[in-house]
Each structure stands twice: as C-alpha cells, then as structure tokens.
Design a protein around this motif. Structure first.
Motif, PDB file in Angstrom:
ATOM      1  N   ASN A  23     -79.867  33.573 152.391  1.00  0.00           N
ATOM      2  CA  ASN A  23     -80.165  34.361 151.093  1.00  0.00           C
ATOM      3  C   ASN A  23     -79.138  35.597 151.532  1.00  0.00           C
ATOM      4  N   TYR A  24     -78.345  36.276 150.917  1.00  0.00           N
ATOM      5  CA  TYR A  24     -77.722  37.742 150.854  1.00  0.00           C
ATOM      6  C   TYR A  24     -77.748  38.557 149.525  1.00  0.00           C
ATOM      7  N   GLY A  53     -76.761  35.941 146.666  1.00  0.00           N
ATOM      8  CA  GLY A  53     -76.172  34.473 146.457  1.00  0.00           C
ATOM      9  C   GLY A  53     -76.856  33.620 147.785  1.00  0.00           C
ATOM     10  N   ALA A  54     -76.152  32.329 148.371  1.00  0.00           N
ATOM     11  CA  ALA A  54     -76.734  31.475 149.214  1.00  0.00           C
ATOM     12  C   ALA A  54     -75.403  31.370 150.761  1.00  0.00           C
ATOM     13  N   VAL A  73     -80.022  40.479 154.216  1.00  0.00           N
ATOM     14  CA  VAL A  73     -79.604  38.773 154.270  1.00  0.00           C
ATOM     15  C   VAL A  73     -81.426  38.094 155.063  1.00  0.00           C
ATOM     16  N   VAL A  74     -81.421  36.978 154.476  1.00  0.00           N
ATOM     17  CA  VAL A  74     -82.579  36.141 154.587  1.00  0.00           C
ATOM     18  C   VAL A  74     -82.322  35.216 155.146  1.00  0.00           C
ATOM     19  N   ASP A  75     -83.845  34.673 156.343  1.00  0.00           N
ATOM     20  CA  ASP A  75     -83.249  32.854 156.433  1.00  0.00           C
ATOM     21  C   ASP A  75     -83.692  31.757 155.546  1.00  0.00           C
ATOM     22  N   TRP A  76     -84.080  30.659 155.741  1.00  0.00           N
ATOM     23  CA  TRP A  76     -84.920  29.678 154.626  1.00  0.00           C
ATOM     24  C   TRP A  76     -86.188  30.379 153.818  1.00  0.00           C
ATOM     25  N   ASN A  77     -86.617  30.604 155.858  1.00  0.00           N
ATOM     26  CA  ASN A  77     -88.157  31.131 155.182  1.00  0.00           C
ATOM     27  C   ASN A  77     -88.184  32.616 154.446  1.00  0.00           C
ATOM     28  N   GLY A  78     -87.137  33.090 154.323  1.00  0.00           N
ATOM     29  CA  GLY A  78     -87.656  34.698 153.788  1.00  0.00           C
ATOM     30  C   GLY A  78     -87.647  36.066 154.865  1.00  0.00           C
ATOM     31  N   VAL A  79     -87.358  35.612 156.172  1.00  0.00           N
ATOM     32  CA  VAL A  79     -87.405  36.156 157.158  1.00  0.00           C
ATOM     33  C   VAL A  79     -85.866  37.205 157.650  1.00  0.00           C
ATOM     34  N   ALA A  80     -85.969  38.344 157.511  1.00  0.00           N
ATOM     35  CA  ALA A  80     -84.965  38.981 157.654  1.00  0.00           C
ATOM     36  C   ALA A  80     -84.077  39.169 159.075  1.00  0.00           C
ATOM     37  N   PRO A  82     -83.521  42.011 161.767  1.00  0.00           N
ATOM     38  CA  PRO A  82     -82.943  40.926 162.664  1.00  0.00           C
ATOM     39  C   PRO A  82     -84.354  39.737 163.814  1.00  0.00           C
ATOM     40  N   GLU A  83     -85.455  39.996 162.860  1.00  0.00           N
ATOM     41  CA  GLU A  83     -86.535  38.915 163.275  1.00  0.00           C
ATOM     42  C   GLU A  83     -85.891  37.675 163.489  1.00  0.00           C
ATOM     43  N   SER A  84     -84.743  37.419 162.744  1.00  0.00           N
ATOM     44  CA  SER A  84     -84.466  35.945 162.833  1.00  0.00           C
ATOM     45  C   SER A  84     -83.224  35.273 163.193  1.00  0.00           C
ATOM     46  N   PRO A  85     -82.982  35.272 163.565  1.00  0.00           N
ATOM     47  CA  PRO A  85     -81.327  34.642 164.233  1.00  0.00           C
ATOM     48  C   PRO A  85     -80.605  33.271 163.748  1.00  0.00           C
ATOM     49  N   SER A  86     -81.874  33.233 162.899  1.00  0.00           N
ATOM     50  CA  SER A  86     -80.252  31.684 161.802  1.00  0.00           C
ATOM     51  C   SER A  86     -79.362  32.750 160.309  1.00  0.00           C
ATOM     52  N   THR A  87     -80.233  34.086 160.333  1.00  0.00           N
ATOM     53  CA  THR A  87     -79.480  34.752 159.209  1.00  0.00           C
ATOM     54  C   THR A  87     -77.549  34.917 159.190  1.00  0.00           C
TER      55      THR A  87
END
Length: 103
Positions: A23-24, A53-54, A73-80, A82-87
């Motif tokens: 999500n962004y 949006g997504a 921006v957050v990944d599908w788990n809501g992790v923002a 720079p903690e998530s490489p999937s954003t």
C-alpha cells in the motif's frame, strides 16, 4: 479527473511495485492527478492533494504541483520502509515534461 498540462502539474512521482502486495499514500502541497490509468480499475483514491492505493507489480504514476509533503509505503504486513525490502520503490522528479500528452 481534470486534464491539466505540464505547466500546472510539472512534477512526477512514480511508484514501482516490488511483486508483493503493498500500500502507498502520497501527499503533496499542490494538486495531484493519476496518469495513464483508471483510478477505479487500479483501486486508487485521488483527492486534491493526496493519493492512496495498492500496488503489487507494475508502475503507478502521478503528476503533481508544489512539493512532495509525505510518502508512506508499507508491505502486505503493514511493515514500512526501510524495515521491509518488499515495499514499492518511489521516484520523485521535479520539472519533468509530459512527453505523452495528458497520459
């Protein structure tokens, strides 16, 4: 959505999906408009100064005036970042001509 020109929306923000549902939210201190996509089809909400949006794969582009105020921006788990490489990756460019007309 109004058809504005480079003169009124001279800046561009590009959100590139990472292959993971994410999500962004982006906020500007001017106006913002989705470029080259149907907001309903892309599940994107655009108001005068913000878009959210997504994105999973592909690219979302928005033209805007003023300055970028906030990007979240957050990944599908809501992790923002720079903690998530999937954003998604976000690129902000100021003073970019619109080479494709209004799209």
């Amino acid at each position: 959505m109004s058809e504005q020109t480079d003169d009124t929306l001279p800046n561009l923000v590009t959100i590139v999906g990472s292959g993971v549902p994410s999500n962004y939210e982006i906020t500007v201190n001017g106006d913002i408009e989705l470029v080259g996509a149907d907001p309903l089809e892309e599940a994107t909400v655009v108001t005068d100064h913000a878009a959210e949006g997504a994105v999973e794969t592909g690219v979302m582009r928005f033209r805007f005036s003023g300055e970028m105020a906030n990007v979240h921006v957050v990944d599908w788990n809501g992790v923002a970042t720079p903690e998530s490489p999937s954003t998604p990756t976000v690129h902000i460019d100021y003073g970019v001509p619109d080479r494709n007309g209004s799209n």
